[in-house]
Scaffold this motif. Structure first.
Motif, PDB file in Angstrom:
ATOM      1  N   ALA A  42      26.982  36.523   8.900  1.00  0.00           N
ATOM      2  CA  ALA A  42      26.418  35.243   9.173  1.00  0.00           C
ATOM      3  C   ALA A  42      26.629  35.067  10.825  1.00  0.00           C
ATOM      4  N   HIS A  43      27.861  35.393  11.252  1.00  0.00           N
ATOM      5  CA  HIS A  43      28.226  35.265  12.820  1.00  0.00           C
ATOM      6  C   HIS A  43      27.005  36.131  13.534  1.00  0.00           C
ATOM      7  N   CYS A  44      26.761  37.605  13.086  1.00  0.00           N
ATOM      8  CA  CYS A  44      25.791  38.225  13.951  1.00  0.00           C
ATOM      9  C   CYS A  44      24.564  37.534  14.122  1.00  0.00           C
ATOM     10  N   LEU A  71      23.667  43.372  16.774  1.00  0.00           N
ATOM     11  CA  LEU A  71      24.521  44.608  16.935  1.00  0.00           C
ATOM     12  C   LEU A  71      26.167  44.535  17.327  1.00  0.00           C
ATOM     13  N   HIS A  72      26.223  43.267  18.003  1.00  0.00           N
ATOM     14  CA  HIS A  72      27.550  43.094  18.838  1.00  0.00           C
ATOM     15  C   HIS A  72      28.738  43.453  17.944  1.00  0.00           C
ATOM     16  N   ASP A  73      28.744  42.735  16.687  1.00  0.00           N
ATOM     17  CA  ASP A  73      29.990  43.136  15.818  1.00  0.00           C
ATOM     18  C   ASP A  73      29.835  43.808  14.569  1.00  0.00           C
ATOM     19  N   VAL A  74      29.013  44.854  14.547  1.00  0.00           N
ATOM     20  CA  VAL A  74      28.719  45.748  13.588  1.00  0.00           C
ATOM     21  C   VAL A  74      30.257  46.518  12.999  1.00  0.00           C
ATOM     22  N   ALA A 149      26.588  34.184  24.411  1.00  0.00           N
ATOM     23  CA  ALA A 149      25.957  33.780  22.947  1.00  0.00           C
ATOM     24  C   ALA A 149      27.243  33.993  22.210  1.00  0.00           C
ATOM     25  N   ASP A 150      27.971  34.754  22.120  1.00  0.00           N
ATOM     26  CA  ASP A 150      29.263  35.259  21.125  1.00  0.00           C
ATOM     27  C   ASP A 150      30.159  34.300  21.426  1.00  0.00           C
ATOM     28  N   LYS A 151      30.536  33.577  22.554  1.00  0.00           N
ATOM     29  CA  LYS A 151      31.383  32.458  22.641  1.00  0.00           C
ATOM     30  C   LYS A 151      30.813  31.053  22.447  1.00  0.00           C
TER      31      LYS A 151
HETATM   32 FE   LIG Z   1      30.958  37.981  17.829  1.00  0.00          FE
END
Ligand SMILES: [Fe+2]
Ligand SMILES: [Fe+2]
Length: 210
Positions: A42-44, A71-74, A149-151
């Protein structure tokens, strides 16, 4: 030569247990759910959406940004206590700060999974995935978009402490947004497990540390 430590799951087991279809918006959630990381899926999705929008707004490639977000947190499939062993086994260069706080290694581990599991070869996307937590000196617009985007994609019902200032700064520019979050990290540096050298370099380059 240092011994290769066992780590779980291995890249080989991940590879044999998963077949990417070539659509990150399907492949990443399937992979994460299959590895018991529903929340990360969900976060990705949120980061991919935010990255697409930021890229459109700030002149980066929206599809590359969306891919970076997916892909950032896979690598969250490796729990914290497996990250150092996984990074060593996969031949990732490990900085002393990352050895001390292996959580940060997840950005580099995600690059390996992006390449090896999802077959992503776009160097710009891999770069953005690989610095999404720390940023780095010489960051591209795409790097900055995925970092921000992650923040922004925050999965809690309340704002993070940096949110109001970050949103306001983004009205000016993407760089101003980066400065707000970098400044927040710099001010928190004594409370952090480590202050990553790439973040320090980004702070210096962007005038957050003088
Ligand atoms: Fe993240
Ligand atoms: Fe992350």
């Amino acid at each position: 030569m240092s011994a290769i430590l066992p780590y779980q799951p291995t890249l080989q087991s991940l590879r044999s247990g998963f077949n990417a279809k070539g659509w990150l918006n399907e492949d990443v959630p399937t992979f994460l759910v299959q590895n018991d990381c529903q929340r990360a899926a969900a976060h990705c999705a949120s980061v991919a959406r935010a990255a697409y929008q930021l890229a459109e707004r700030f002149g980066a490639d929206p599809l590359a940004a969306e891919a970076g977000g997916w892909l950032h947190d896979v690598s969250v499939i490796w729990p914290n206590d497996q990250r150092l062993a996984a990074a060593e086994a996969l031949g990732i260069e490990i900085l002393p700060e990352e050895r001390k706080a292996p959580m940060i290694l997840h950005q580099k581990l995600s690059v390996v999974l992006a390449r090896e599991i999802f077959d992503v070869r776009d160097a710009a996307v891999l770069s953005a995935v690989g610095c999404h937590t720390t940023l780095k000196a010489g960051a591209s617009s795409l790097d900055k978009v995925v970092f921000i985007a992650d923040k922004l994609a925050w999965d809690e019902p309340y704002d993070a402490p940096w949110h109001p200032d970050l949103r306001a700064a983004l009205e000016t520019s993407l760089d101003e947004g980066c400065r707000v979050y970098l400044r927040y990290l710099w001010e928190q540096r004594d409370a952090l497990a480590v202050f990553h050298p790439w973040t320090a370099e980004a702070c210096r380059e962007m005038g957050v540390i003088v």
